[in-house]
Design an enzyme around this catalytic site. Structure first.
Site, PDB file in Angstrom:
ATOM      1  N   HIS A   1      -7.817 -12.754   4.291  1.00  0.00           N
ATOM      2  CA  HIS A   1      -6.844 -13.499   5.155  1.00  0.00           C
ATOM      3  C   HIS A   1      -5.594 -12.819   4.987  1.00  0.00           C
ATOM      4  CE1 HIS A   1      -4.274 -16.410   6.990  1.00  0.00           C
ATOM      5  NE2 HIS A   1      -3.598 -16.143   6.128  1.00  0.00           N
TER       6      HIS A   1
ATOM      7  N   ASP B   1      -0.645   8.811  -3.101  1.00  0.00           N
ATOM      8  CA  ASP B   1       0.885   8.951  -3.493  1.00  0.00           C
ATOM      9  C   ASP B   1       1.007  10.218  -4.433  1.00  0.00           C
ATOM     10  OD1 ASP B   1      -0.413   7.850  -5.895  1.00  0.00           O
ATOM     11  OD2 ASP B   1       0.985   6.108  -6.185  1.00  0.00           O
ATOM     12  N   SER B   2       1.836  10.496  -4.986  1.00  0.00           N
ATOM     13  CA  SER B   2       2.013  11.725  -5.837  1.00  0.00           C
ATOM     14  C   SER B   2       1.903  11.272  -7.365  1.00  0.00           C
ATOM     15  CB  SER B   2       3.329  12.069  -5.940  1.00  0.00           C
ATOM     16  OG  SER B   2       4.540  11.493  -6.254  1.00  0.00           O
ATOM     17  N   GLY B   3       1.753  10.391  -7.661  1.00  0.00           N
ATOM     18  CA  GLY B   3       1.443   9.748  -9.273  1.00  0.00           C
ATOM     19  C   GLY B   3       2.937   9.714  -9.827  1.00  0.00           C
ATOM     20  N   GLY B   4       3.819   9.982  -9.185  1.00  0.00           N
ATOM     21  CA  GLY B   4       5.290  10.120  -9.576  1.00  0.00           C
ATOM     22  C   GLY B   4       5.646   8.544 -10.231  1.00  0.00           C
ATOM     23  N   PHE B   5       5.429   7.695  -9.237  1.00  0.00           N
ATOM     24  CA  PHE B   5       5.789   6.475  -9.467  1.00  0.00           C
ATOM     25  C   PHE B   5       4.984   5.835 -10.792  1.00  0.00           C
ATOM     26  CE2 PHE B   5       5.594   1.669  -9.082  1.00  0.00           C
ATOM     27  CZ  PHE B   5       7.022   1.311  -8.963  1.00  0.00           C
TER      28      PHE B   5
ATOM     29  N   CYS C   1     -10.521 -17.934   7.949  1.00  0.00           N
ATOM     30  CA  CYS C   1     -10.264 -19.004   8.602  1.00  0.00           C
ATOM     31  C   CYS C   1     -11.180 -19.324   9.578  1.00  0.00           C
ATOM     32  CB  CYS C   1      -8.870 -18.651   9.201  1.00  0.00           C
ATOM     33  SG  CYS C   1      -7.366 -18.473   7.937  1.00  0.00           S
TER      34      CYS C   1
ATOM     35  N   ASP D   1       7.779  13.183  -7.236  1.00  0.00           N
ATOM     36  CA  ASP D   1       9.111  12.825  -7.395  1.00  0.00           C
ATOM     37  C   ASP D   1       9.322  12.172  -8.563  1.00  0.00           C
ATOM     38  OD1 ASP D   1       7.739  10.394  -6.824  1.00  0.00           O
ATOM     39  OD2 ASP D   1       9.229   9.664  -5.622  1.00  0.00           O
TER      40      ASP D   1
ATOM     41  N   CYS E   1      -9.228 -14.450  11.206  1.00  0.00           N
ATOM     42  CA  CYS E   1     -10.011 -13.655   9.766  1.00  0.00           C
ATOM     43  C   CYS E   1     -11.244 -14.484   9.580  1.00  0.00           C
ATOM     44  CB  CYS E   1      -8.905 -13.528   8.905  1.00  0.00           C
ATOM     45  SG  CYS E   1      -8.891 -14.990   7.768  1.00  0.00           S
TER      46      CYS E   1
ATOM     47  N   CYS F   1      -5.758 -18.582  13.284  1.00  0.00           N
ATOM     48  CA  CYS F   1      -6.007 -17.190  12.648  1.00  0.00           C
ATOM     49  C   CYS F   1      -7.605 -16.844  12.930  1.00  0.00           C
ATOM     50  CB  CYS F   1      -5.831 -17.287  10.958  1.00  0.00           C
ATOM     51  SG  CYS F   1      -6.221 -15.691  10.361  1.00  0.00           S
TER      52      CYS F   1
ATOM     53  N   ASP G   1       2.968   0.493   2.580  1.00  0.00           N
ATOM     54  CA  ASP G   1       1.787   0.156   1.613  1.00  0.00           C
ATOM     55  C   ASP G   1       2.382  -1.115   0.685  1.00  0.00           C
ATOM     56  OD1 ASP G   1       2.065   1.228  -1.392  1.00  0.00           O
ATOM     57  OD2 ASP G   1       3.513   2.230  -0.267  1.00  0.00           O
TER      58      ASP G   1
ATOM     59  N   GLN H   1      15.029   9.873  -2.411  1.00  0.00           N
ATOM     60  CA  GLN H   1      15.469   9.159  -3.528  1.00  0.00           C
ATOM     61  C   GLN H   1      16.741   8.980  -3.550  1.00  0.00           C
ATOM     62  OE1 GLN H   1      13.638   7.429  -5.683  1.00  0.00           O
ATOM     63  NE2 GLN H   1      11.540   8.303  -5.480  1.00  0.00           N
TER      64      GLN H   1
ATOM     65  N   GLY I   1      11.638   4.624  -4.460  1.00  0.00           N
ATOM     66  CA  GLY I   1      12.715   4.157  -5.296  1.00  0.00           C
ATOM     67  C   GLY I   1      13.175   2.759  -4.771  1.00  0.00           C
TER      68      GLY I   1
END
Lengths: 345, 345
Positions: free
Chosen positions: A306, A60-64, A280, A114, A277, A275, A237, A160, A187
């Protein structure tokens, strides 16, 4: 994309991520810039060599994070002055700095820098903020255009516009004019009700090109993701699989399950019947509950595995349903099955 | 034996233990009795099925924990009344109860219930305590003799006697008269200086049969273990590999290494050159230091794997040296190499 905030998907090894079938993970530019620093990572061969992950990484850009974690923020046309959340070191990140950090990390998919307005946000504020984000997007694109072609990563723009349909549409249209390799919707999942979250996607999506990946950032619950796939989203993500695991909460097709509950104390079944995994296939709810109650690391490891399996498998199933032409049926059944149980819980 | 106090070797999965070549793990009777309880584990098929470990498990008798963790102890001829360390529930464990708990857990090697006197301890107190421990050992043996033969585990006696050579010798001799499948030396590594620890082994060992396993309980550093192998010890359990790992300390042939140290911040080498463990084969000191500084679980997982590999590999190397007839040389070189560096650190 499993989230590897500080250069590791929490509690999970790269080998396990491979076995889970993860195709790509996310790294957080802000966190890695603050510690251990992108220059150190670069000197050690980049983030892939640093953390032993040989498949794609999106940063990510670091903005958030600048807008959610950092202190004493001051926003200018150039970028953002702030003190980091760890030791208060004064720092400046603007579009060019974000690009440079992501280049040093050796990211495969780079996000534009952003401004992330809070929720709720007045329309005038959201509009001014969006204009700044668009000017920053131009600078990010220009910075990348100036880079040598060899091994240049993909650059994604971020839509945004808060909860305003016209702003979301304008944001998407203007980004497409600048031209990116893929488009994210940012956003969202910032405190707004779910209908507004879906509306933010719906207002942006028609303006995004069909032949480019669309990415909804930082969400969501399993039904939210399926609903967003139905609205044209390709990538996600989300920290929920690993974050909830550390609290002993498992995802299943029938809803979430708090494994600490006394009702599981002698339960000989797996977290989720059928499942495949590691958790499980090998351990009972009773054992995992014991581990969580006893605060043993293996407990949150098993639930993390899991939950990541559940999320990655949900996306695999959705892809297959799309290819086989029965996505609508899959969506209806999954969302109904999941919600019904949550209401019962 | 890696130590699985609460039914899991801390931060490590059974699959990883297999890959490390662990032949046997230890479970703590006291801890498992307190939580989740041996009856629950028994109803779920025993400890092997509960925690997914299909190789042997040795359980201690609970004696050491009753004397180190529990509150409001009252010792009688029958056993020990105490309140457990978790919620203060009044509990009684005597020889027969300890045997029953270990039977319910489905242990492969069962330890006799012993009184563990503190260090230092006056000779009269140590002598009285030893006599009680010997009477309890008889009762443990009688309890086992009364059990059906099918799938009966091995029963090991525990030598006590504090720092008194005559008591250690008497303890060993009396235990051999009772007759056990193997013999442990307990009441070591309880705060005494290292020469006294070695003396406790030396005073017991000559009286123990050559054709039975000898087990030094709850220790030690790598050189201590090599020195004890030289004194005839075959088995160890020790929490150091996993406990120190959680603090970011790694074992190497040259001594311990505090990976938090700033000197490792950009170190591109593995924890230990030439080591074949998962951590050393895939990650740098720089990355592992970052994980530990950032309090990421993967950091302590990787150091735990390395440390367990180091300990298990040390024992494999010692075994090979004995078989090949060059143990004396191995011992000299290893102890010299390890200590020299610790002094330098």
């Amino acid at each position: 994309m499993p989230v590897g905030t500080q250069g590791t998907v929490k509690a999970v090894s790269p080998r396990e991520l491979h076995e889970l079938g993860a195709q790509i993970i996310l790294g957080n530019t802000y966190h890695l810039h603050v510690r251990p620093g992108e220059k150190l990572i670069s000197r050690l061969g980049g983030l892939h060599r640093f953390n032993g992950w040989d498949r794609p990484i999106l940063t990510d850009s670091g903005g958030f994070q600048v807008f959610s974690l950092a202190r004493l923020r001051k926003i200018t046309e150039d970028g953002v002055h702030f003190q980091n959340h760890l030791d208060g070191t004064p720092t400046f990140i603007g579009p060019e700095q974000s690009m440079e950090i992501q280049r040093d990390l050796g990211s495969d998919i780079v996000m534009t820098f952003d401004e992330c307005p809070p929720y709720p946000c007045e329309e005038a504020v959201a509009s001014t903020s969006l204009d700044l984000t668009l000017r920053w997007a131009v600078r990010c694109k220009e910075w990348w255009a100036s880079q040598p072609d060899e091994s240049k990563p993909l650059l994604f723009g971020i839509v945004q516009g808060s909860s305003y349909p016209e702003l979301r549409a304008k944001s998407a249209q203007e980004l497409v004019k600048i031209g990116f390799d893929g488009y994210a919707v940012g956003g969202v999942s910032v405190g707004e009700p779910e209908p507004e979250m879906m509306a933010a996607i719906e207002n942006a999506e028609p303006h995004l090109p069909q032949d480019r990946a669309r990415y909804a950032m930082g969400l969501g619950t399993p039904p939210q993701m399926v609903e967003m796939v139905a609205r044209g989203i390709d990538m996600f993500d989300c920290v929920l699989p690993t974050r909830l695991a550390r609290n002993g909460t498992a995802f299943t097709a029938a809803g979430t399950m708090a494994l600490k509950n006394a009702g599981y104390a002698e339960d000989p079944g797996p977290i989720e019947e059928g499942c495949t995994c590691y958790a499980c296939a090998n351990f009972t709810r009773a054992y995992i509950r014991h581990l969580i109650k006893a605060e043993e690391i293996l407990g949150l490891r098993l639930v993390s595995l899991h939950n990541l399996h559940f999320y990655l498998n949900l996306m695999r199933t959705a892809r297959r349903a799309i290819i086989e032409g029965n996505f609508a049926e899959f969506r209806r059944a999954f969302v109904a099955g999941y919600k019904k149980n949550e209401a019962n819980a």
